[in-house]
Design a protein around this motif. Structure first.
Motif, short mmCIF file in Angstrom:
data_model
loop_
_atom_site.label_atom_id
_atom_site.label_comp_id
_atom_site.label_asym_id
_atom_site.label_seq_id
_atom_site.Cartn_x
_atom_site.Cartn_y
_atom_site.Cartn_z
N THR A 103 0.83 -1.20 0.00
CA THR A 103 0.00 0.00 0.00
C THR A 103 0.86 1.26 0.00
OG1 THR A 103 -0.18 -0.28 2.40
CG2 THR A 103 -2.06 -0.98 1.08
N HIS A 104 0.46 2.20 -0.84
CA HIS A 104 1.12 3.51 -0.92
C HIS A 104 2.63 3.39 -1.16
CE1 HIS A 104 -2.75 4.72 0.60
NE2 HIS A 104 -2.55 4.10 1.75
N ARG A 134 -1.17 -3.47 -4.88
CA ARG A 134 -0.55 -2.96 -3.66
C ARG A 134 -1.23 -3.57 -2.44
NH1 ARG A 134 0.51 3.46 -5.15
NH2 ARG A 134 2.39 3.11 -6.42
N ASN A 135 -0.78 -4.77 -2.11
CA ASN A 135 -1.38 -5.50 -1.00
C ASN A 135 -1.07 -4.84 0.34
OD1 ASN A 135 -2.19 -7.35 -2.88
ND2 ASN A 135 -0.83 -8.98 -2.22
N GLY A 136 -2.09 -4.75 1.18
CA GLY A 136 -1.88 -4.31 2.54
C GLY A 136 -1.33 -5.44 3.40
N TRP A 137 -1.43 -5.30 4.70
CA TRP A 137 -0.94 -6.32 5.63
C TRP A 137 -1.84 -7.55 5.57
CZ3 TRP A 137 3.76 -5.72 6.62
CH2 TRP A 137 4.40 -6.24 7.76
N TYR A 138 -1.31 -8.65 6.02
CA TYR A 138 -2.06 -9.92 6.01
C TYR A 138 -2.67 -10.18 7.38
CZ TYR A 138 0.38 -10.83 1.63
OH TYR A 138 0.86 -10.75 0.35
N LEU A 139 -3.94 -10.58 7.41
CA LEU A 139 -4.56 -10.99 8.67
C LEU A 139 -3.80 -12.15 9.29
CD1 LEU A 139 -8.34 -10.77 7.66
CD2 LEU A 139 -7.16 -9.34 9.35
N GLU A 140 -3.24 -13.01 8.44
CA GLU A 140 -2.49 -14.16 8.95
C GLU A 140 -1.24 -13.76 9.71
OE1 GLU A 140 -5.01 -15.66 5.59
OE2 GLU A 140 -3.75 -13.89 5.93
N ASN A 141 -0.73 -12.54 9.47
CA ASN A 141 0.41 -12.07 10.27
C ASN A 141 0.05 -12.01 11.75
OD1 ASN A 141 1.88 -11.81 7.94
ND2 ASN A 141 1.78 -9.57 7.87
N TYR A 142 -1.23 -11.85 12.04
CA TYR A 142 -1.70 -11.81 13.43
C TYR A 142 -2.30 -13.14 13.87
CZ TYR A 142 -0.99 -6.84 12.64
OH TYR A 142 -0.43 -5.62 12.32
N ALA A 167 -6.07 -7.84 5.22
CA ALA A 167 -6.99 -8.76 4.55
C ALA A 167 -6.34 -10.14 4.52
CB ALA A 167 -7.32 -8.28 3.14
N SER A 168 -7.10 -11.13 4.11
CA SER A 168 -6.58 -12.50 4.10
C SER A 168 -5.77 -12.78 2.85
CB SER A 168 -7.74 -13.50 4.19
OG SER A 168 -8.47 -13.52 2.97
#
Length: 282
Positions: A103-104, A134-142, A167-168
């Motif tokens: 992202t950004h 431009r993928n944001g953070w992954y929910l799986e990171n948490y 998002a996933s």
């Protein structure tokens, strides 16, 4: 960091569901998992190596569209690896390269953001028609850290109250598959993320509610967070990159309200609450 696509979240799985027969390039043993797209029974798999430009061109021979999933650490090798893939795609006559950025990326101040920005610029300079995912953070990171979070009773980070549009992996993969199998995306820049952003304070509260166990968010200085990650066993470079990513989050660099992900996949993305429920009851 970018996560490898799981079987359920593989772009090739979604492509096959759309009726196509993709070629997928598999990484050599021992290399970055971020360079693999997991194959399905309808895929044709070709071996490729980021360090072998000729081998990459051979692997891409006959391919019309290519999805470049950003490489993982070491960060110092990322851009060079990406450039070799783009060069090989040009040599192979690929008509479209979709790149999983962040992202950004054009304004990001993080170490990892800089590698994405350089890759985007190189793709433009090479003159290959492209799409920026431009993928944001992954929910799986948490969700992958839930056992440790629940054991310690805290989410630890350095993101302050920055909002995160996570998002996933499966939703990001489906968006990539849509771009690869439908028309009208050439030149597009998609800022992808979940519809419901959250802070790490809100993440801790959501975990507490879902697990029925009280927890909180412990916000640390970036350097201290890197030390915590290092002490937990992460390689030093990865610890620094992840801590630096939290610094970017604090600046709003992982937040987007574009709605691009929802529009591409044709439905609301998986929410944090849904991801937590699935992970806790797996």
């Amino acid at each position: 960091m970018e996560q490898p696509a799981s079987w359920a979240g593989s772009p090739s799985r979604h492509c096959c569901g759309a009726g196509s027969r993709p070629r997928t390039s598999s990484r050599p043993a021992g290399t970055s998992p971020g360079s693999r797209i997991w194959p399905t029974e309808a895929s044709r798999v070709r071996r490729a190596d980021f360090a072998d430009t000729d081998g990459l061109a051979e692997a891409f021979s006959g391919a019309d569209r290519l999805l470049l999933i950003s490489a993982s650490v070491p960060v110092g090798e990322r851009v060079a690896n990406h450039r070799r893939v783009i060069d090989a795609a040009a040599s192979a006559g690929v008509s479209l390269v979709a790149y999983t950025s962040t992202t950004h990326a054009d304004t990001a101040t993080t170490v990892i953001g800089a590698t994405h920005s350089e890759t985007e610029a190189y793709l433009r300079d090479r003159g290959i028609p492209g799409v920026l995912l431009r993928n944001g953070w992954y929910l799986e990171n948490y969700t992958s850290q839930l056992p440790q979070i629940l054991q310690n009773g805290a989410v630890v980070g350095a993101a302050g109250e920055g909002r995160i549009s996570a998002a996933s992996r499966a939703d990001y993969a489906e968006a990539a598959a849509v771009v690869l199998t439908t028309e009208g995306h050439t030149g597009a820049v998609y800022e992808l993320g979940g519809d419901e952003s959250f802070t790490l304070t809100e993440l801790a509260a959501a975990i507490s509610a879902a697990a029925g166990k009280q927890g909180a968010y412990a916000d640390l200085p970036v350097a201290d967070f890197a030390q915590v990650l290092d002490a937990a066993g992460l390689p030093a470079e990865l610890a620094e990159v992840l801590a630096d990513a939290d610094r970017g989050m604090n600046r709003g660099e992982m937040y987007t309200d574009s709605g691009d992900l929802r529009r591409l996949i044709g439905r609301p993305p998986v929410t944090l609450a849904e991801a937590l429920a699935a992970a806790l009851h797996y």
